[in-house]
Design a protein around this motif. Sequence first.
Motif, PDB file in Angstrom:
ATOM      1  N   ALA A 239      -3.071  21.927  -2.869  1.00  0.00           N
ATOM      2  CA  ALA A 239      -2.396  20.990  -3.779  1.00  0.00           C
ATOM      3  C   ALA A 239      -1.529  21.774  -4.777  1.00  0.00           C
ATOM      4  O   ALA A 239      -0.397  21.392  -5.081  1.00  0.00           O
ATOM      5  N   TYR A 240      -2.059  22.881  -5.260  1.00  0.00           N
ATOM      6  CA  TYR A 240      -1.342  23.705  -6.239  1.00  0.00           C
ATOM      7  C   TYR A 240      -0.085  24.293  -5.605  1.00  0.00           C
ATOM      8  O   TYR A 240       1.009  24.245  -6.177  1.00  0.00           O
ATOM      9  N   GLU A 241      -0.267  24.826  -4.371  1.00  0.00           N
ATOM     10  CA  GLU A 241       0.871  25.436  -3.672  1.00  0.00           C
ATOM     11  C   GLU A 241       1.950  24.397  -3.379  1.00  0.00           C
ATOM     12  O   GLU A 241       3.143  24.675  -3.487  1.00  0.00           O
ATOM     13  N   ALA A 242       1.528  23.171  -3.028  1.00  0.00           N
ATOM     14  CA  ALA A 242       2.494  22.098  -2.727  1.00  0.00           C
ATOM     15  C   ALA A 242       3.298  21.775  -3.989  1.00  0.00           C
ATOM     16  O   ALA A 242       4.526  21.613  -3.936  1.00  0.00           O
ATOM     17  N   LEU A 243       2.623  21.715  -5.128  1.00  0.00           N
ATOM     18  CA  LEU A 243       3.313  21.441  -6.401  1.00  0.00           C
ATOM     19  C   LEU A 243       4.314  22.562  -6.712  1.00  0.00           C
ATOM     20  O   LEU A 243       5.441  22.298  -7.141  1.00  0.00           O
ATOM     21  N   GLU A 244       3.878  23.813  -6.484  1.00  0.00           N
ATOM     22  CA  GLU A 244       4.768  24.953  -6.772  1.00  0.00           C
ATOM     23  C   GLU A 244       6.014  24.906  -5.880  1.00  0.00           C
ATOM     24  O   GLU A 244       7.112  25.196  -6.338  1.00  0.00           O
ATOM     25  N   LYS A 245       5.817  24.506  -4.616  1.00  0.00           N
ATOM     26  CA  LYS A 245       6.955  24.418  -3.688  1.00  0.00           C
ATOM     27  C   LYS A 245       7.960  23.378  -4.160  1.00  0.00           C
ATOM     28  O   LYS A 245       9.151  23.483  -3.919  1.00  0.00           O
ATOM     29  N   LYS A 246       7.436  22.348  -4.828  1.00  0.00           N
ATOM     30  CA  LYS A 246       8.309  21.263  -5.333  1.00  0.00           C
ATOM     31  C   LYS A 246       8.903  21.621  -6.695  1.00  0.00           C
ATOM     32  O   LYS A 246       9.461  20.761  -7.379  1.00  0.00           O
TER      33      LYS A 246
END
Length: 314
Positions: A239-246
């Motif tokens: 979830a954290y990585e997905a947010l960072e990608k966005k």
Amino acid sequence: MYADICKVLGIKYPIIQGAMAWISDADLVAAVSNAGGLGVLATGHLDGEGCRQEIRRLKEMTDKPYAVNVMLLSPFVEQIVEVICEEKVPIVTTGAGSPGKYMKKFKEAGVKVIPVVPSVAMAKMMVKDGVDALIAEGTESGGHVGKTTTMALVPQVVDAVDVPVIAAGGIADGRGIAAAYMLGASGVQIGTRFLVAKECNVHPNYKAKIIKAKDIDTTTTGNSTGHPVRVIKNKMARAYEALEKKNASAEELEELGRGALKKAVVDGDVDNGSVMSGQIAGLVKKEQTCKEIIEEMYGEFIQIMKNTAELYSK
Ligand SMILES: Cc1cc2nc3c(=O)[nH]c(=O)nc-3n(C[C@H](O)[C@H](O)[C@H](O)COP(=O)(O)O)c2cc1C
């Protein structure tokens, strides 16, 4: 500079248990120090009075040397430094910055100061401030990490400074200790293997996650914030990585990360919590007492050194 770190710190084995926020409490620290290593109390989650209580509980359980870790980004750093000096703590390790501002106070109180550094530049700066030794921590480590590996960082720091260097990151057995010595280190700091110590009060789900982990099961989150943290890949990390990608804002990331370590450590929620761990978790296979862990690793280390010397002195 090579030094007999056992003499410098007054311990039997050159093995330091790295501070682990929410985890390395008085029970773990006393067990490590009583077994002949150096236990390090974490204070990242405590205020001044919480820190004093834990130091006093520790003093009831051991008369051996121990250290207290100061997270320099803690909102309670001033109180914690004060308490450390008042309680006559023998050794301090520091993380997340330079302890320069507090050096005079520590020296006047007779406290030895050993900062954790991720680079040669930071190491040189700390030595100018008058520290007693350094912990060179590679990116393999669990928790907050720099970018350089232990293998590359340790010899470069050793060559750059004239204080003893302790290696950290990716060490969990006698082979790792021997490797650190070959790179010029005078001791080792170990976090991940102590997570599964019998005396470690981390939630059993957390221990199970470490014991099950394989070599490629960690990742770093927080790369976009400039404060990467090594954790076991789980729902929270994804979830954290997905947010960072966005390109999420710092506030959004902070919101997701808030209380995440406590969630895993205390509540045992290893899906939605942050399970900080080093890459070496894949080598950690069973729960043992601190005494067993330390004596096993040290025994392996001595045997490897003897075998290697025999093999190559012919
Ligand atoms: C769960 C966890 C929490 C940590 N918390 C801290 C901390 O509060 N302060 C600190 O200086 N280092 C912290 N560290 C780093 C350790 O003290 C140690 O340097 C590191 O774990 C060594 O690498 P290894 O995990 O490969 O043994 C933490 C590491 C872990 C695994």
